[in-house]
Design an enzyme around this catalytic site. Sequence first.
Site, PDB file in Angstrom:
ATOM      1  N   ASN A  97       7.911  -3.832 -11.004  1.00  0.00           N
ATOM      2  CA  ASN A  97       8.876  -3.795 -12.106  1.00  0.00           C
ATOM      3  C   ASN A  97       9.806  -5.007 -12.072  1.00  0.00           C
ATOM      4  OD1 ASN A  97       8.171  -1.470 -13.578  1.00  0.00           O
ATOM      5  ND2 ASN A  97       9.172  -0.150 -12.083  1.00  0.00           N
ATOM      6  N   SER A 116       2.380   1.947 -15.490  1.00  0.00           N
ATOM      7  CA  SER A 116       2.971   3.271 -15.632  1.00  0.00           C
ATOM      8  C   SER A 116       1.920   4.330 -15.347  1.00  0.00           C
ATOM      9  CB  SER A 116       3.527   3.471 -17.048  1.00  0.00           C
ATOM     10  OG  SER A 116       4.101   4.752 -17.194  1.00  0.00           O
ATOM     11  N   LEU A 145       0.828  -1.207   0.000  1.00  0.00           N
ATOM     12  CA  LEU A 145       0.000   0.000   0.000  1.00  0.00           C
ATOM     13  C   LEU A 145       0.864   1.260   0.000  1.00  0.00           C
ATOM     14  CD1 LEU A 145      -2.685  -1.155   2.595  1.00  0.00           C
ATOM     15  CD2 LEU A 145      -2.751  -1.371   0.099  1.00  0.00           C
ATOM     16  N   GLU A 171      11.973   5.897 -21.675  1.00  0.00           N
ATOM     17  CA  GLU A 171      11.862   6.994 -20.703  1.00  0.00           C
ATOM     18  C   GLU A 171      13.239   7.571 -20.368  1.00  0.00           C
ATOM     19  OE1 GLU A 171      11.096   6.738 -16.059  1.00  0.00           O
ATOM     20  OE2 GLU A 171       9.252   6.347 -17.189  1.00  0.00           O
ATOM     21  N   LYS A 195       7.009  -3.148 -20.597  1.00  0.00           N
ATOM     22  CA  LYS A 195       7.248  -2.075 -19.624  1.00  0.00           C
ATOM     23  C   LYS A 195       8.738  -1.795 -19.477  1.00  0.00           C
ATOM     24  CE  LYS A 195       6.210   0.829 -16.264  1.00  0.00           C
ATOM     25  NZ  LYS A 195       7.332   0.913 -15.347  1.00  0.00           N
ATOM     26  N   ARG A 239       2.445   4.423  -2.443  1.00  0.00           N
ATOM     27  CA  ARG A 239       1.643   5.426  -3.148  1.00  0.00           C
ATOM     28  C   ARG A 239       0.820   4.823  -4.273  1.00  0.00           C
ATOM     29  NH1 ARG A 239       4.613  10.529  -5.806  1.00  0.00           N
ATOM     30  NH2 ARG A 239       5.649   8.818  -6.939  1.00  0.00           N
ATOM     31  N   MET A 240       1.436   3.964  -5.101  1.00  0.00           N
ATOM     32  CA  MET A 240       0.687   3.402  -6.225  1.00  0.00           C
ATOM     33  C   MET A 240      -0.335   2.381  -5.761  1.00  0.00           C
ATOM     34  SD  MET A 240       3.390   3.119  -9.398  1.00  0.00           S
ATOM     35  CE  MET A 240       2.104   2.805 -10.601  1.00  0.00           C
ATOM     36  N   GLY A 241       0.066   1.464  -4.879  1.00  0.00           N
ATOM     37  CA  GLY A 241      -0.865   0.446  -4.419  1.00  0.00           C
ATOM     38  C   GLY A 241      -2.071   1.034  -3.712  1.00  0.00           C
ATOM     39  N   HIS A 252       9.628   0.336 -22.309  1.00  0.00           N
ATOM     40  CA  HIS A 252       8.993   1.629 -22.000  1.00  0.00           C
ATOM     41  C   HIS A 252       9.899   2.457 -21.105  1.00  0.00           C
ATOM     42  CE1 HIS A 252       6.765   3.964 -18.952  1.00  0.00           C
ATOM     43  NE2 HIS A 252       5.821   4.183 -19.857  1.00  0.00           N
TER      44      HIS A 252
END
Length: 327
Positions: A94, A120, A8, A187, A180, A10-12, A183
């Site tokens: 990742n 992403s 949990l 980036e 990814k 930031r993204m989760g 990707h």
Amino acid sequence: MQLGMIGLGRMGANMVRRLLRGGHECVAYDHSAEAVRGLAGEGARAATTLRELTGALRSPRAIWMMVPAHVVDGVIADLTPSLAAGDILIDGGNSHYHDDIRRAEKLAGAGIHYVDVGTSGGVLGLGYCMMIGGKREAVAALDPIFATLSPGGQPPAAGRSSAEQGYLYCGPSGAGHFVKMVHNGIEYGLMAAYAEGLNVLRHADVGFQTQVADAETAPLSDPRLFQYRLDLAAITEVWRHGSIITSQLLDLTAAALAKDRELAAFAGRVADSGEGRWTIQAAIEEGVPAHVLAAALFNRYESRGRAEFASKVLSAMRLGFGGHQER
């Protein structure tokens, strides 16, 4: 649809929030009890252990792991005794695609599906671009989750591709993280291009500086050609409006320069988390050139002082063959 979320950060956490708003049921687990309590207060069901998480999910279970790549195998090992045939494990971090292939093959022996999702975006709250690998039937079962998390926020219209919504089934196990990986390699190159271009603009006032005339310094052809004191914050802002090079990366750069034109809070030591290296390794194995991506990766090494000894060797050679002193 019901989903268990492990991790949990930031993204989760934001994924859970987006799923809850989309009407899904989420069971949330993290090592941080505070993070779990926070999402429980927003409607998620809290789990204090992995066993409690699996027990709260209906079969067949769908469990999304949003954790650092180096801990995924440990999480899978802890989860596996509580899983059953037909359950789906999703790695949204990742991981290296080699690991995806290995994990999928091992879990398949127990009838457990493994889905790799290259994720992403999402930082601005606009949804997540997702590149997905695994067995097609397992991925199809998760479509309501992917649709809600995507920037489009819903499944594609009949006859349209999910890519238009921001998620795509790329192929068998490892394909999502492979796409990814590249990707992220791209980036690196994009970021390096912005950084190098802005550095050229920053030094466009070199013609105002006193020019040294000696054998060790290449002179300017004409100092009058480099007498521009440019406002980089304003330049990056104007590029954001109608320019062909506009992007989210440019948006972030413009915001940073607007806040601090000198970027004084940064030392300029740029990390690489692995995907750029893996992309170059894949290019070598495939026998295809990747000049820009390789240069961008090596530039990051140099930013961390990894070229200092090589530069000393150059200085030593110049001193030896021509008596050239460092300046």
